[in-house]
Design an enzyme around this catalytic site. Structure first.
Site, mmCIF file in Angstrom:
data_model
loop_
_atom_site.group_PDB
_atom_site.id
_atom_site.type_symbol
_atom_site.label_atom_id
_atom_site.label_comp_id
_atom_site.label_asym_id
_atom_site.label_seq_id
_atom_site.Cartn_x
_atom_site.Cartn_y
_atom_site.Cartn_z
ATOM 1 N N LYS A 268 29.800 -50.713 -65.835
ATOM 2 C CA LYS A 268 29.275 -49.340 -65.752
ATOM 3 C C LYS A 268 28.786 -48.976 -64.348
ATOM 4 C CE LYS A 268 27.926 -48.737 -70.591
ATOM 5 N NZ LYS A 268 26.834 -48.374 -71.507
ATOM 6 N N SER B 283 35.546 -48.370 -80.130
ATOM 7 C CA SER B 283 35.898 -47.070 -79.534
ATOM 8 C C SER B 283 37.298 -46.576 -79.910
ATOM 9 C CB SER B 283 35.743 -47.133 -78.013
ATOM 10 O OG SER B 283 34.388 -47.292 -77.694
#
Ligand code: NDP
Length: 277
Positions: free
Chosen positions: A70, A21
């Site tokens: 998450k 990322s």
């Protein structure tokens, strides 16, 4: 000349070393003249909430969240998008006006990648293999593309059935791998983690026709077992999940910066890096 302080972003996860990322977001930023600093942060298993709070106090603008946080990110958010709420997971946090906004960009990343490859989703018959977190994350954006049907086949059929109940949409149905025999699909998406260990979900070879497109959410230096198998059965087109990875990052970037980056050069660059490893 005044020095501009970059806006700060993070990706939180455990493990995190493998994350691409920061590279992806820094390329997006440099190509769109955005000044950002994006770092990866390893977070202790019981330290997610504290890590986010610290980062907000340091002036952080946003963060991506990966395994295993998450669901905790979902719980931490003050406001959620519908797609994050239905996915039951957040991969993108935005810190604004003293609030935490949670979104899930995985499904949109997949949809954008499929469309970029010329895959027609409208009125199509789609088979999704797997019923884990990734499938839950992509169903709403996939349904928004108006497919004819989405059949979810999973090794543990009860999990596929539970997903159908959760999304409550008449275009969704669940079955076992064997029950796909004799059915006709335009697109198969392998969203099992079988490819990570070089395995194949046990679906019948007869469903692969020379009209079908096969997508594996997993990607790697070499073709995944599913991609190799689909090609050998004569699939029309095969696509791996590298574009989904870059696509979900692009949607996060657009949420934070208001600019939709061009994913193609980033996918090409990552592919070249993968081939060198
Ligand atoms: P989960 O662990 O939540 O779910 C795993 C799924 O794979 C389950 O449906 C499981 O079936 C199935 N499965 C595992 N092994 C096998 C096997 N040998 N044969 C058949 N089915 C199997 O994982 P996620 O849903 O979070 O992720 C799935 C995959 O998608 C991962 O490989 C992940 O790397 C990839 N992914 C890629 C992304 C990208 O950006 N490219 C984004 C998100 C995910 P059962 O229920 O029976 O156990």
């Amino acid at each position: 000349m005044t020095k501009i302080t970059p806006d700060q972003y993070r990706v939180f996860g455990n493990p995190i070393e493998h994350s691409r990322s920061p590279d992806i977001h820094h390329i997006f930023a440099s190509k769109s003249q955005q000044i950002i600093n994006y770092q990866k942060q390893l977070v202790a298993i019981d330290g997610f909430s504290a890590a986010v709070t610290d980062f907000i106090h340091q002036g952080g603008k946003g963060a991506n969240v990966t395994v295993p946080f998450k669901e905790q990110a979902l719980a931490l958010a003050d406001e959620l998008t519908e797609r994050a709420s239905l996915a039951g997971a957040v991969n993108t946090l935005t810190f604004e006006e003293g609030k935490i906004f949670g979104d899930n960009t995985d499904g949109e990343g997949l949809v954008q990648d499929l469309l970029m490859h010329g895959v027609i989703l409208k009125q199509s018959k789609i088979l999704i293999l797997g019923a884990g977190g990734a499938v839950r994350g992509v169903l709403l954006p996939m349904l928004a593309q108006n497919p004819n049907v989405i059949t979810i086949a999973n090794r543990t059929v009860s999990k596929a059935k539970a997903l159908c109940r959760h999304f409550d949409d008449e275009r969704l149905s669940a079955c076992s791998f064997d029950e796909t025999i004799g059915q006709k699909f335009d697109l198969i998406i392998n969203a099992t983690s079988a490819s990570l260990s070089g395995d194949l979900p046990s679906i019948p070879a007869s469903i692969i026709t020379n009209e079908i497109i096969c997508y594996d959410m997993v990607y790697g230096k070499n073709e995944t077992a599913f991609i190799q198998w689909a090609k050998a059965q004569g699939a029309k087109q095969v696509i791996d999940g590298l574009g989904m990875l870059v696509g979900q990052a692009a949607v996060s970037f657009a949420i934070w910066r208001g600019i939709t980056p061009n994913v193609k050069p980033v996918i090409e660059k990552l592919r070249a890096t993968l081939n060198k490893t």
